[in-house]
Design an enzyme around this catalytic site. Structure first.
Site, PDB file in Angstrom:
ATOM      1  N   GLU A  16       1.324  14.681 -41.915  1.00 23.09           N
ATOM      2  CA  GLU A  16       2.324  14.034 -41.085  1.00 23.09           C
ATOM      3  C   GLU A  16       2.402  14.676 -39.705  1.00 23.09           C
ATOM      4  O   GLU A  16       2.165  15.868 -39.537  1.00 23.09           O
ATOM      5  CB  GLU A  16       3.683  14.115 -41.788  1.00 23.09           C
ATOM      6  CG  GLU A  16       3.656  13.265 -43.037  1.00 23.09           C
ATOM      7  CD  GLU A  16       4.949  13.293 -43.819  1.00 23.09           C
ATOM      8  OE1 GLU A  16       5.174  12.338 -44.575  1.00 23.09           O
ATOM      9  OE2 GLU A  16       5.725  14.240 -43.687  1.00 23.09           O
ATOM     10  N   CYS A  74       5.050  17.498 -33.117  1.00 26.54           N
ATOM     11  CA  CYS A  74       4.954  18.499 -34.179  1.00 26.54           C
ATOM     12  C   CYS A  74       3.715  18.155 -35.018  1.00 26.54           C
ATOM     13  O   CYS A  74       3.633  17.080 -35.597  1.00 26.54           O
ATOM     14  CB  CYS A  74       6.236  18.431 -35.009  1.00 26.54           C
ATOM     15  SG  CYS A  74       6.234  19.554 -36.402  1.00 26.54           S
ATOM     16  N   CYS A  94      -0.085  23.619 -48.268  1.00 29.97           N
ATOM     17  CA  CYS A  94      -0.010  24.985 -47.729  1.00 29.97           C
ATOM     18  C   CYS A  94      -0.079  25.960 -48.885  1.00 29.97           C
ATOM     19  O   CYS A  94       0.519  25.740 -49.938  1.00 29.97           O
ATOM     20  CB  CYS A  94       1.291  25.188 -46.958  1.00 29.97           C
ATOM     21  SG  CYS A  94       1.413  26.842 -46.222  1.00 29.97           S
ATOM     22  N   CYS A 108       6.302  28.792 -49.658  1.00 32.53           N
ATOM     23  CA  CYS A 108       7.697  29.209 -49.440  1.00 32.53           C
ATOM     24  C   CYS A 108       8.629  28.371 -50.321  1.00 32.53           C
ATOM     25  O   CYS A 108       8.417  27.176 -50.501  1.00 32.53           O
ATOM     26  CB  CYS A 108       8.081  29.050 -47.979  1.00 32.53           C
ATOM     27  SG  CYS A 108       7.053  30.050 -46.891  1.00 32.53           S
ATOM     28  N   CYS A 154      10.351  25.084 -48.864  1.00 31.86           N
ATOM     29  CA  CYS A 154       9.521  24.163 -48.071  1.00 31.86           C
ATOM     30  C   CYS A 154       8.809  23.178 -48.982  1.00 31.86           C
ATOM     31  O   CYS A 154       8.131  23.571 -49.934  1.00 31.86           O
ATOM     32  CB  CYS A 154       8.498  24.973 -47.270  1.00 31.86           C
ATOM     33  SG  CYS A 154       7.290  23.942 -46.428  1.00 31.86           S
ATOM     34  N   CYS A 197      12.105  19.373 -40.422  1.00 32.94           N
ATOM     35  CA  CYS A 197      11.330  20.531 -40.866  1.00 32.94           C
ATOM     36  C   CYS A 197      11.329  20.627 -42.373  1.00 32.94           C
ATOM     37  O   CYS A 197      12.371  20.518 -43.009  1.00 32.94           O
ATOM     38  CB  CYS A 197      11.980  21.831 -40.407  1.00 32.94           C
ATOM     39  SG  CYS A 197      12.128  21.975 -38.677  1.00 32.94           S
TER      40      CYS A 197
END
Ligand code: SAH
Ligand code: SF4
Length: 384
Positions: free
Chosen positions: A91, A104, A111, A115, A118, A344
């Protein structure tokens, strides 16, 4: 397979042209056509010699990423979902503001850092994006926005590597992409308007200082190692003291005289006044003289199964007040694009459930009714 020219920075393109027996200035011409004018076909490039225009299609191409969907928020934020193959999607989010337009960008499909707060981290790691895939997000968004806004000027004035993925774990693809963003023949963005955000890959912070020292944002999220270990697993490898040392080493090369620390506000986890006090002490005393910084508090954006909640507004403000009163400039990030899950940590692409991702991608492709755009934005580019 022929080369995708979106994969090359200007040096790379010059080397490519040399192999074809062409002079360096041809590379500059080509580069400008691609990045400044958004050309994707060689026959559009009217000032290139006809013989070269005819030769290029057999050795290279300019290929963008397929768009699976484009959504627009009521606040003008636009989110694209790009297909990167094998059931993976990434995205990209455009955030218009009065005086700037920020894009962004994602650096990886998924990933590996994982985390806790996230949603990209929860989906696991699929693969690194190539330089071309990182740049295609900018190329596509910039030229799309220019056409739709009928703007002859640049629309995207700032880039933040804050989409999906850990950019410093995809360093070799990241660096040429950053170079194209900064190149005057490319997007001509100043180093202070391009930000790499990292969860703290210490050795790569040092390399970035040498290679392309753009603005640095560090995702801190906790004032002590025990808490940070539980939120950002990479902390076990590069604990806070080492991370802050790397920030101090980065500063002499940085385009700004401070580092931005990001701090995601999680109710009852890291948001108490004692955490603020500890954070203040940490950044003001580390290494003896402290780390020149600004702190950006990010209200946690919830996603299914995170088991976490965003701190109440009053708690966020109190936390910020303690830091500001202690002499560290602290802001609270405005949440944008909430209605389209563009905030975010909500960027989950389409890999959330990988077993089913290919089918869902195919479905989306079929009814990928890209929504008409209503957004009107006059981009100014203030001198900062
Ligand atoms: N991997 C890099 C860049 C991508 S994440 C990094 O971690 O810095 C960009 C920012 O969004 C980071 O500061 C990250 O901590 C934050 N973030 C991730 N998930 C979030 C969530 N659910 N709510 C609010 N911020 C989040
Ligand atoms: Fe990866 Fe950044 Fe998400 Fe952590 S916050 S899992 S490093 S994308």
């Amino acid at each position: 397979m022929t080369a995708n020219l979106l994969d090359l920075d200007l040096e790379g393109l010059a080397a490519f042209c040399e192999q074809l027996g062409e002079k360096r200035f041809r590379a500059v011409q080509l580069f400008r056509w691609i990045h400044q004018k958004g050309a994707s076909r060689f026959d559009e490039m009217t000032d290139l010699a006809k013989s070269l225009r005819e030769k290029l299609p057999s050795v290279c191409h300019i290929t963008d990423l397929p768009v699976l969907s484009r959504q627009e928020s009521t606040d003008g934020t636009i989110k694209w979902l790009f297909d990167v193959g094998d059931g993976n999607a990434v995205e990209t989010v455009f955030i218009p503001e009065d005086d700037r337009g920020t894009l962004c960008i994602s650096s990886q499909a998924g990933c590996a850092v994982g985390c806790r707060f996230c949603s990209t981290g929860h989906q696991g790691f699929s693969r690194n994006l190539t330089t071309g895939e990182i740049l295609a997000q900018l190329w596509h968004a910039e030229h799309f926005l220019r056409k739709h806004l009928k703007s002859a000027d640049r629309v995207i004035t700032n880039v933040v590597m804050m989409g999906m993925g850990e950019p410093l774990q995809n360093y070799s693809a990241l660096v040429p992409a950053l170079r194209v963003m900064l190149d005057d023949h490319g997007y001509g963005l100043s180093r202070r308007r391009v930000t790499v955000s990292t969860s703290g890959v210490v050795p790569m912070i040092d390399r970035l200082a040498q290679d392309v020292p753009v603005a640095l944002a560090v995702s801190l999220h906790a004032p002590n190692d025990a808490l940070r270990d539980s939120l950002v697993p990479l902390n076990r490898k590069y604990p806070i003291a080492e991370l802050l040392d790397a920030c101090l080493r980065y500063l002499p090369a940085a385009p700004r005289d401070f580092i931005t620390f990001e701090y995601c506000m999680l109710e009852g986890v890291n948001d108490q006044p004692e955490h603020a006090q500890q954070l203040l002490k940490l950044v003001k005393t580390h290494g003896g003289r402290g780390v020149p910084c600004k702190i950006n508090l990010i209200p946690f954006n919830p996603f299914p199964d995170s088991g976490l909640k965003c701190s109440p507004r009053a708690v966020v403000l109190r936390f910020g007040q303690i830091l500001n009163e202690g002499g560290v400039v602290t802001t609270v990030r405005k949440t944008r694009g909430d209605d389209i899950d563009a905030a975010c940590g909500q960027l989950a692409g389409d890999v959330l459930d990988r077993t089913d991702a290919a089918r869902r991608l195919a479905e989306r492709r079929q009814d990928a009714a890209v929504q008409p755009i209503r957004f009107v934005h006059t981009a100014k580019d203030p001198q900062v």
